[in-house]
Design a protein around this motif. Sequence first.
Motif, PDB file in Angstrom:
ATOM      1  N   GLY A  97      54.342  18.670 -32.572  1.00 42.81           N
ATOM      2  CA  GLY A  97      55.408  17.715 -32.236  1.00 42.81           C
ATOM      3  C   GLY A  97      56.431  18.318 -31.290  1.00 42.81           C
ATOM      4  O   GLY A  97      56.885  17.670 -30.335  1.00 42.81           O
ATOM      5  N   TYR A  98      56.772  19.569 -31.547  1.00 38.74           N
ATOM      6  CA  TYR A  98      57.697  20.281 -30.655  1.00 38.74           C
ATOM      7  C   TYR A  98      57.110  20.377 -29.248  1.00 38.74           C
ATOM      8  O   TYR A  98      57.799  20.150 -28.248  1.00 38.74           O
ATOM      9  CB  TYR A  98      57.994  21.673 -31.216  1.00 38.74           C
ATOM     10  N   LEU A  99      55.822  20.695 -29.158  1.00 35.06           N
ATOM     11  CA  LEU A  99      55.178  20.831 -27.847  1.00 35.06           C
ATOM     12  C   LEU A  99      55.108  19.504 -27.095  1.00 35.06           C
ATOM     13  O   LEU A  99      55.200  19.483 -25.869  1.00 35.06           O
ATOM     14  CB  LEU A  99      53.782  21.436 -28.008  1.00 35.06           C
ATOM     15  N   ILE A 100      54.952  18.396 -27.809  1.00 33.38           N
ATOM     16  CA  ILE A 100      54.985  17.079 -27.164  1.00 33.38           C
ATOM     17  C   ILE A 100      56.362  16.856 -26.554  1.00 33.38           C
ATOM     18  O   ILE A 100      56.510  16.503 -25.384  1.00 33.38           O
ATOM     19  CB  ILE A 100      54.724  15.936 -28.178  1.00 33.38           C
ATOM     20  N   SER A 101      57.375  17.070 -27.360  1.00 31.75           N
ATOM     21  CA  SER A 101      58.752  16.727 -26.990  1.00 31.75           C
ATOM     22  C   SER A 101      59.332  17.618 -25.902  1.00 31.75           C
ATOM     23  O   SER A 101      60.248  17.200 -25.187  1.00 31.75           O
ATOM     24  CB  SER A 101      59.649  16.795 -28.227  1.00 31.75           C
ATOM     25  N   THR A 102      58.838  18.828 -25.774  1.00 28.74           N
ATOM     26  CA  THR A 102      59.409  19.764 -24.798  1.00 28.74           C
ATOM     27  C   THR A 102      58.509  19.973 -23.591  1.00 28.74           C
ATOM     28  O   THR A 102      58.797  20.829 -22.747  1.00 28.74           O
ATOM     29  CB  THR A 102      59.685  21.120 -25.466  1.00 28.74           C
ATOM     30  N   ALA A 103      57.438  19.213 -23.477  1.00 28.75           N
ATOM     31  CA  ALA A 103      56.462  19.409 -22.401  1.00 28.75           C
ATOM     32  C   ALA A 103      57.089  19.312 -21.008  1.00 28.75           C
ATOM     33  O   ALA A 103      56.651  19.989 -20.084  1.00 28.75           O
ATOM     34  CB  ALA A 103      55.321  18.410 -22.531  1.00 28.75           C
ATOM     35  N   GLU A 104      58.099  18.490 -20.864  1.00 31.65           N
ATOM     36  CA  GLU A 104      58.726  18.314 -19.549  1.00 31.65           C
ATOM     37  C   GLU A 104      59.905  19.251 -19.334  1.00 31.65           C
ATOM     38  O   GLU A 104      60.648  19.102 -18.362  1.00 31.65           O
ATOM     39  CB  GLU A 104      59.144  16.859 -19.375  1.00 31.65           C
ATOM     40  N   GLY A 105      60.087  20.208 -20.230  1.00 24.28           N
ATOM     41  CA  GLY A 105      61.125  21.206 -20.044  1.00 24.28           C
ATOM     42  C   GLY A 105      62.492  20.853 -20.621  1.00 24.28           C
ATOM     43  O   GLY A 105      63.437  21.627 -20.498  1.00 24.28           O
ATOM     44  N   ARG A 106      62.603  19.694 -21.261  1.00 17.62           N
ATOM     45  CA  ARG A 106      63.873  19.303 -21.883  1.00 17.62           C
ATOM     46  C   ARG A 106      63.883  19.735 -23.343  1.00 17.62           C
ATOM     47  O   ARG A 106      62.879  19.614 -24.039  1.00 17.62           O
ATOM     48  CB  ARG A 106      64.062  17.784 -21.805  1.00 17.62           C
ATOM     49  N   GLY A 107      65.042  20.198 -23.808  1.00 21.24           N
ATOM     50  CA  GLY A 107      65.204  20.549 -25.206  1.00 21.24           C
ATOM     51  C   GLY A 107      65.250  19.301 -26.074  1.00 21.24           C
ATOM     52  O   GLY A 107      65.217  18.171 -25.577  1.00 21.24           O
ATOM     53  N   ILE A 108      65.336  19.515 -27.375  1.00 16.87           N
ATOM     54  CA  ILE A 108      65.381  18.409 -28.333  1.00 16.87           C
ATOM     55  C   ILE A 108      66.738  18.416 -29.019  1.00 16.87           C
ATOM     56  O   ILE A 108      67.119  19.394 -29.656  1.00 16.87           O
ATOM     57  CB  ILE A 108      64.273  18.551 -29.400  1.00 16.87           C
ATOM     58  N   SER A 109      67.450  17.312 -28.901  1.00 13.58           N
ATOM     59  CA  SER A 109      68.728  17.160 -29.594  1.00 13.58           C
ATOM     60  C   SER A 109      68.457  16.786 -31.042  1.00 13.58           C
ATOM     61  O   SER A 109      67.673  15.881 -31.326  1.00 13.58           O
ATOM     62  CB  SER A 109      69.563  16.074 -28.917  1.00 13.58           C
TER      63      SER A 109
END
Length: 184
Positions: free
Chosen positions: A108-120
Motif C-alpha cells: 500500500g505504501y508503494l502504491i501511494s508513493t509511486a509518484e514521489g509524493r509522501g503520504i499525509s
Amino acid sequence: MRWRNTSSNYGLVSITMHWLVAAAVVGLFALGYWMVGLTYYSSWYRTAPDIHKSVGLLLLALMVLRVVWRFLNSGPAPVPNHSRITRLATKVGHGVLYLGLFAVMISGYLISTAEGRGISVFSWFEVPALITSIPDQEDIAGLLHEYLAWGLVILSGLHALAALKHHFIDRDPTLKRMIGRADA
C-alpha cells in the motif's frame, strides 16, 4: 487484569493491540473494497483513500510496536491439551498473519508513493516517499495489495474460526485468554 502477559493469560497491552489490529484489518478491507468503486465525481473519491492510507500507516506503526512488545513480553504458555500439530499450526498461522500484515501495508505504501509524493497521515504528519524507482511500481504494488488484502482477510477469517472451534468444540481457554478472561 495485568498489563503484561502471564504464563497463562495475555495482558491488557497484548489484548488491546490484537483487537485494534483486527478491527483495523476489517475496516481497511471494507473501506478499500468500497472505495475502488467510487467515481471521480463522488464526494468520497479523495477522502476515502486518504482515510485508508492514514489508518494503514497508523496500523503499520501499531504492528511495529506489537512485534517489539512480543519480543519484550513473551506470550502465555501453550494450552496443555493442544497437540504438537496444533501448536505448530498456531505458530505458522500467526507468522503468516504477521508477514501478511506487513506485506499488505508495504505494498500500500508503494502504491501511494509511486509518484514521489509522501503520504499525509490525517494532516498530523507526512511519511516521505522513499522508494519510487521500481518500474510500474503503482500497478505492480496495486495488484499485490489487492491479492494480499484478500489473502489476509481470508486467513483472518480462518484464524477467527479456529478460535471459535477451540472455544465451542474443544472447550479450551484459547479464546478466553484473548478476551481478557483471567485464568480461564
